[in-house]
Design a protein around this motif. Structure first.
Motif, PDB file in Angstrom:
ATOM      1  N   MET A 129       5.283  -4.278  -4.779  1.00  0.00           N
ATOM      2  CA  MET A 129       6.318  -3.000  -5.163  1.00  0.00           C
ATOM      3  C   MET A 129       6.861  -3.383  -6.490  1.00  0.00           C
ATOM      4  O   MET A 129       7.029  -4.623  -6.667  1.00  0.00           O
ATOM      5  N   LYS A 130       7.148  -2.429  -6.930  1.00  0.00           N
ATOM      6  CA  LYS A 130       8.014  -2.571  -8.524  1.00  0.00           C
ATOM      7  C   LYS A 130       9.389  -1.759  -8.214  1.00  0.00           C
ATOM      8  O   LYS A 130       9.223  -0.784  -7.587  1.00  0.00           O
ATOM      9  N   VAL A 131      10.497  -2.476  -8.834  1.00  0.00           N
ATOM     10  CA  VAL A 131      11.869  -1.749  -8.556  1.00  0.00           C
ATOM     11  C   VAL A 131      12.476  -1.531 -10.191  1.00  0.00           C
ATOM     12  O   VAL A 131      12.312  -2.540 -10.584  1.00  0.00           O
ATOM     13  N   ARG A 132      12.873  -0.616 -10.446  1.00  0.00           N
ATOM     14  CA  ARG A 132      13.621  -0.090 -11.902  1.00  0.00           C
ATOM     15  C   ARG A 132      14.918  -0.044 -11.362  1.00  0.00           C
ATOM     16  O   ARG A 132      15.015   1.159 -10.783  1.00  0.00           O
ATOM     17  N   LEU A 133      15.965  -0.597 -12.015  1.00  0.00           N
ATOM     18  CA  LEU A 133      17.324  -0.222 -11.798  1.00  0.00           C
ATOM     19  C   LEU A 133      17.855   0.168 -13.074  1.00  0.00           C
ATOM     20  O   LEU A 133      17.534   0.216 -14.079  1.00  0.00           O
ATOM     21  N   GLU A 134      18.657   1.529 -12.908  1.00  0.00           N
ATOM     22  CA  GLU A 134      19.090   2.406 -14.019  1.00  0.00           C
ATOM     23  C   GLU A 134      20.553   2.435 -13.290  1.00  0.00           C
ATOM     24  O   GLU A 134      21.050   3.654 -12.833  1.00  0.00           O
ATOM     25  N   GLY A 135      21.603   1.601 -13.324  1.00  0.00           N
ATOM     26  CA  GLY A 135      22.908   1.552 -12.955  1.00  0.00           C
ATOM     27  C   GLY A 135      22.971   1.635 -11.315  1.00  0.00           C
ATOM     28  O   GLY A 135      22.340   0.989 -10.786  1.00  0.00           O
ATOM     29  N   PRO A 136      23.537   2.689 -10.957  1.00  0.00           N
ATOM     30  CA  PRO A 136      23.495   2.816  -9.467  1.00  0.00           C
ATOM     31  C   PRO A 136      22.415   3.526  -8.971  1.00  0.00           C
ATOM     32  O   PRO A 136      22.337   3.808  -7.571  1.00  0.00           O
ATOM     33  N   ILE A 137      21.586   3.823  -9.707  1.00  0.00           N
ATOM     34  CA  ILE A 137      20.096   4.400  -9.200  1.00  0.00           C
ATOM     35  C   ILE A 137      19.031   3.452  -9.143  1.00  0.00           C
ATOM     36  O   ILE A 137      18.738   2.572 -10.216  1.00  0.00           O
ATOM     37  N   ALA A 138      18.186   3.196  -8.280  1.00  0.00           N
ATOM     38  CA  ALA A 138      16.911   2.426  -8.246  1.00  0.00           C
ATOM     39  C   ALA A 138      15.769   3.297  -7.890  1.00  0.00           C
ATOM     40  O   ALA A 138      15.658   4.359  -7.099  1.00  0.00           O
ATOM     41  N   LEU A 139      14.735   3.004  -8.682  1.00  0.00           N
ATOM     42  CA  LEU A 139      13.394   3.581  -8.609  1.00  0.00           C
ATOM     43  C   LEU A 139      12.449   2.776  -8.091  1.00  0.00           C
ATOM     44  O   LEU A 139      12.309   1.584  -8.607  1.00  0.00           O
ATOM     45  N   ALA A 140      11.814   2.850  -7.024  1.00  0.00           N
ATOM     46  CA  ALA A 140      10.897   1.936  -6.128  1.00  0.00           C
ATOM     47  C   ALA A 140       9.538   2.571  -6.193  1.00  0.00           C
ATOM     48  O   ALA A 140       9.422   3.648  -5.669  1.00  0.00           O
ATOM     49  N   THR A 141       8.687   1.822  -6.551  1.00  0.00           N
ATOM     50  CA  THR A 141       7.000   2.284  -6.160  1.00  0.00           C
ATOM     51  C   THR A 141       6.397   1.316  -5.443  1.00  0.00           C
ATOM     52  O   THR A 141       6.491  -0.062  -5.787  1.00  0.00           O
ATOM     53  N   GLU A 142       5.531   1.667  -4.522  1.00  0.00           N
ATOM     54  CA  GLU A 142       4.570   0.637  -3.898  1.00  0.00           C
ATOM     55  C   GLU A 142       3.375   1.243  -3.601  1.00  0.00           C
ATOM     56  O   GLU A 142       3.172   2.364  -3.341  1.00  0.00           O
ATOM     57  N   THR A 143       2.148   0.427  -3.474  1.00  0.00           N
ATOM     58  CA  THR A 143       0.963   0.968  -3.124  1.00  0.00           C
ATOM     59  C   THR A 143       0.566  -0.050  -1.818  1.00  0.00           C
ATOM     60  O   THR A 143       0.935  -1.425  -1.642  1.00  0.00           O
ATOM     61  N   TYR A 144      -0.384   0.339  -1.005  1.00  0.00           N
ATOM     62  CA  TYR A 144      -0.678  -0.191   0.264  1.00  0.00           C
ATOM     63  C   TYR A 144      -2.000   0.544   0.649  1.00  0.00           C
ATOM     64  O   TYR A 144      -2.570   1.667   0.055  1.00  0.00           O
ATOM     65  N   ARG A 145      -2.570  -0.360   1.457  1.00  0.00           N
ATOM     66  CA  ARG A 145      -3.850  -0.076   2.119  1.00  0.00           C
ATOM     67  C   ARG A 145      -3.860   0.011   3.858  1.00  0.00           C
ATOM     68  O   ARG A 145      -2.950  -0.788   4.233  1.00  0.00           O
ATOM     69  N   TYR A 146      -4.485   1.234   4.429  1.00  0.00           N
ATOM     70  CA  TYR A 146      -4.377   0.942   5.901  1.00  0.00           C
ATOM     71  C   TYR A 146      -5.511   1.585   6.475  1.00  0.00           C
ATOM     72  O   TYR A 146      -6.265   2.242   5.864  1.00  0.00           O
ATOM     73  N   THR A 147      -5.923   1.285   7.649  1.00  0.00           N
ATOM     74  CA  THR A 147      -7.004   1.653   8.415  1.00  0.00           C
ATOM     75  C   THR A 147      -6.538   2.485   9.579  1.00  0.00           C
ATOM     76  O   THR A 147      -5.706   2.096  10.273  1.00  0.00           O
ATOM     77  N   ILE A 148      -7.031   3.579   9.886  1.00  0.00           N
ATOM     78  CA  ILE A 148      -7.032   4.349  10.997  1.00  0.00           C
ATOM     79  C   ILE A 148      -8.208   4.150  11.839  1.00  0.00           C
ATOM     80  O   ILE A 148      -9.356   4.575  11.305  1.00  0.00           O
ATOM     81  N   ARG A 149      -8.164   3.865  13.207  1.00  0.00           N
ATOM     82  CA  ARG A 149      -9.042   3.937  14.132  1.00  0.00           C
ATOM     83  C   ARG A 149      -8.989   4.726  15.328  1.00  0.00           C
ATOM     84  O   ARG A 149      -7.857   4.852  16.128  1.00  0.00           O
ATOM     85  N   LEU A 150      -9.736   5.981  15.556  1.00  0.00           N
ATOM     86  CA  LEU A 150      -9.662   6.709  16.259  1.00  0.00           C
ATOM     87  C   LEU A 150     -10.378   6.581  17.630  1.00  0.00           C
ATOM     88  O   LEU A 150     -11.548   6.009  17.414  1.00  0.00           O
ATOM     89  N   LYS A 151     -10.067   6.598  18.886  1.00  0.00           N
ATOM     90  CA  LYS A 151     -10.693   6.626  20.019  1.00  0.00           C
ATOM     91  C   LYS A 151     -12.086   7.226  19.948  1.00  0.00           C
ATOM     92  O   LYS A 151     -13.203   6.426  20.556  1.00  0.00           O
ATOM     93  N   ASP A 152     -12.171   8.481  19.628  1.00  0.00           N
ATOM     94  CA  ASP A 152     -13.707   9.203  19.855  1.00  0.00           C
ATOM     95  C   ASP A 152     -14.389   8.928  18.424  1.00  0.00           C
ATOM     96  O   ASP A 152     -15.285   9.979  18.438  1.00  0.00           O
ATOM     97  N   LYS A 153     -14.055   8.198  17.567  1.00  0.00           N
ATOM     98  CA  LYS A 153     -14.705   8.131  16.301  1.00  0.00           C
ATOM     99  C   LYS A 153     -14.975   6.701  15.776  1.00  0.00           C
ATOM    100  O   LYS A 153     -14.175   5.722  15.904  1.00  0.00           O
TER     101      LYS A 153
END
Length: 63
Positions: free
Chosen positions: A1-25
């Motif tokens: 996660m990266k956060v950049r502060l600009e006075g009372p405003i914050a810009l946050a970006t994050e990257t992530y990975r996830y896995t989906i497991r379906l019952k019928d697949k």
């Protein structure tokens, strides 16, 4: 996660990975995601003003 502060405003970006497991697949679905949030500090607390997230199939590992 990266956060950049600009006075009372914050810009946050994050990257992530996830896995989906379906019952019928039998094959899991792999995804890589990214999210961007804009927060504003008001009365001493951070509040989310806007948020966006998206995902895609991850690129195969480099050989």
């Amino acid at each position: 996660m990266k956060v950049r502060l600009e006075g009372p405003i914050a810009l946050a970006t994050e990257t992530y990975r996830y896995t989906i497991r379906l019952k019928d697949k039998p094959e899991p679905i792999e995804r890589q995601g990214v999210a961007t949030s804009v927060l504003r500090k008001s009365d001493g607390e951070w509040r989310i003003v806007s948020m966006h997230s998206s995902s895609r199939t991850p690129k195969p590992p480099k050989k």
